[in-house]
Design an enzyme around this catalytic site. Structure first.
Site, PDB file in Angstrom:
ATOM      1  CE  LYS A  33      -0.121  -0.631   5.031  1.00 60.36           C
ATOM      2  NZ  LYS A  33      -1.250  -0.351   6.147  1.00 60.36           N
ATOM      3  NE  ARG A 131      -6.427   0.900  10.838  1.00 59.13           N
ATOM      4  CZ  ARG A 131      -5.153   0.642  10.574  1.00 59.13           C
ATOM      5  NH1 ARG A 131      -4.113   1.399  10.973  1.00 59.13           N
ATOM      6  NH2 ARG A 131      -4.739   0.203   9.841  1.00 59.13           N
ATOM      7  CG  HIS A 163      -3.661  -4.372  11.655  1.00 57.33           C
ATOM      8  ND1 HIS A 163      -2.668  -4.266  11.099  1.00 57.33           N
ATOM      9  CD2 HIS A 163      -3.348  -2.729  11.708  1.00 57.33           C
ATOM     10  CE1 HIS A 163      -1.887  -3.695  10.941  1.00 57.33           C
ATOM     11  NE2 HIS A 163      -2.215  -2.493  10.783  1.00 57.33           N
ATOM     12  NE  ARG A 219      -2.714  -7.874   7.545  1.00 56.34           N
ATOM     13  CZ  ARG A 219      -3.805  -8.015   8.846  1.00 56.34           C
ATOM     14  NH1 ARG A 219      -3.844  -9.456   9.508  1.00 56.34           N
ATOM     15  NH2 ARG A 219      -3.311  -7.945  10.220  1.00 56.34           N
ATOM     16  CE1 TYR A 270      11.764  31.833   1.766  1.00 56.12           C
ATOM     17  CE2 TYR A 270      11.887  29.817   1.571  1.00 56.12           C
ATOM     18  CZ  TYR A 270      11.820  31.317   1.003  1.00 56.12           C
ATOM     19  OH  TYR A 270      11.423  31.269  -0.879  1.00 56.12           O
ATOM     20  CB  CYS A 317      13.048  25.636   0.762  1.00 55.67           C
ATOM     21  SG  CYS A 317      14.206  27.194   1.855  1.00 55.67           S
ATOM     22  CG  ASP A 319      11.034  24.906  -4.921  1.00 49.97           C
ATOM     23  OD1 ASP A 319      10.358  23.101  -5.052  1.00 49.97           O
ATOM     24  OD2 ASP A 319      11.243  25.399  -4.603  1.00 49.97           O
TER      25      ASP A 319
END
Ligand SMILES: *Cc1c(COP(=O)(O)O)cnc(C)c1O
Length: 383
Positions: A33, A131, A163, A219, A270, A317, A319
């Site tokens: 997943k 869940r 689970h 699993r 920054y 930042c 990038d």
């Protein structure tokens, strides 16, 4: 590498799956997943299947159908299904479906009629995670409905599963409690006429530390990718320095864009949250939060450059990030490694998780679907 890349070593995936397989007599479902935890679902699925996995596990119907469209015929289980999906496409493609509610089961019965063949289902019991899955109170009704649907030929109950809450803390009291609830649920199912071929509850942590929880199928997810789900102290206690013999498959790295000398007291990036202590060389590395680097790694994320592990100087930042390299001879074009196998003391996904206050799962998964090219190495690597 041109600018930046995420390398995925498919030989490491194969090694890890073979290693997990050797530790159990159960069947092995490789969980792929989340785009294979950021490693790329299809190449990982293929590598896992040729090294000992006989099943693939995913969350969404879409992930399962993508595996089928790629020509993968191995059994696939999808377990995160909201109402209203075209489940008949899954049934027609031979995808196994996980259900923990009467509503979901009803949709699977309808899908079976549409597809003209029985839906292969795995009934999920909620043993404590709260869940997915039917609570122990709702479990008998789900099993009865499944038994009825099985009798009239619209479903085949292939599995019963659950689970763990906290298997990553070996010895935690919830593990035994959940196993007890699971076994009671299986006994109830048997009594109501449902005898699944596959009983499964073990994630990576239980696969590595609780053989009594392996049952018919394990699993593992994170361990397939060479990372341990256990905390560092637990890993060290159980298997000093060995990480269960797993090999991390992902390496994230980039070339330095430029270096420059700046004076003492220079604010960096920054907000100027970092200031140089003395005249120094700064190196700009072209990876940022658009690429998967958490912004929380500002002034903390470890990056290896020029043989030393350094901390990001100031803010991450979108990038890029900046490293303060002192008087070390670093140059534009040098390779900076964010994380990898950890050999030779380089940073790992675990180091990043620690620096950022998260888990290694999130670190590798973040580098999945970004603009950074994924490069595969090892046998069977896609061109
Ligand atoms: C993600 C997941 C797994 C794999 O968990 P790991 O901790 O990565 O081994 C197994 N089963 C289910 C239901 C999951 O959602």
């Amino acid at each position: 590498m041109l600018q930046a890349e995420v390398r995925v070593d498919l030989d490491a995936i194969r090694h890890n799956v073979a290693r997990l397989r050797a530790g159990t007599s159960a069947e092995l479902m490789a969980v792929v997943k989340g785009d294979g935890y950021g490693h790329g679902m299809l190449p990982v699925a293929r590598a896992a299947l040729d090294s000992g996995a006989s099943w693939l596990g995913v969350c969404t119907l879409d992930e399962a159908l993508t595996l089928r469209r790629a020509g993968i015929t191995a059994p696939v289980l999808a377990w995160l299904l909201v109402p209203g999906l075209p489940l008949h496409e899954g049934v027609a493609a031979g995808v196994d479906l996980g259900t923990g509610s009467l509503l979901q089961l009803r949709e699977m019965v309808e899908a079976a009629h549409l597809a003209g063949r029985p839906a292969r289902v795995h009934l999920k019991i909620d043993t404590g995670l709260a869940r997915g899955g039917a609570t122990p109170a709702d479990w008998p009704a789900l099993v009865e409905a499944a038994a009825k649907a099985e009798a009239d030929g619209s479903v085949e109950v292939v599995g019963v599963f659950s689970h763990f809450v906290y298997a990553d803390a070996p010895g935690h009291e919830t593990i035994d409690q959940q196993l007890d609830v699971f076994h009671e649920g299986l006994a109830t199912a048997e009594r109501l006429g449902v005898t699944p071929r596959l009983r499964h509850i073990a994630n990576s942590a239980a696969t590595l530390t609780r053989p009594d929880a392996h049952l018919d199928l394990v699993r593992p997810g994170i361990a397939v990718y060479g990372l341990t789900p256990l905390s560092r102290s637990d890993t060290d206690r159980l298997s000093p320095g060995e990480r269960f013999g797993l090999r991390p498959a992902m390496t994230a790295r980039a070339r330095v864009m430029l270096t420059k000398r700046v004076p003492a007291g220079q604010g960096v990036s920054y907000g100027h949250t970092y200031h140089t202590e003395r005249e120094t060389t700064l190196a700009v590395v072209p990876l940022g939060y658009a690429d998967g680097v958490p912004r929380h790694a500002s002034s903390s994320g470890p990056i290896e450059l020029g043989g030393k592990v350094r901390r990001i100087a100031g803010r991450v930042c979108m990038d890029q990030v900046v490293l303060d390299c002192g008087d070390d001879p670093v140059a534009a074009g040098d390779v900076a490694t964010l994380f990898g196998t950890g050999e030779h003391g380089g940073p790992t996904a675990d180091d990043w998780a620690e620096a950022v206050g998260t888990i290694n799962y999130e670190i590798v998964t973040r580098f999945g679907s970004t603009r950074v090219p994924r490069v595969y190495t090892g046998a069977g690597a896609p061109a």
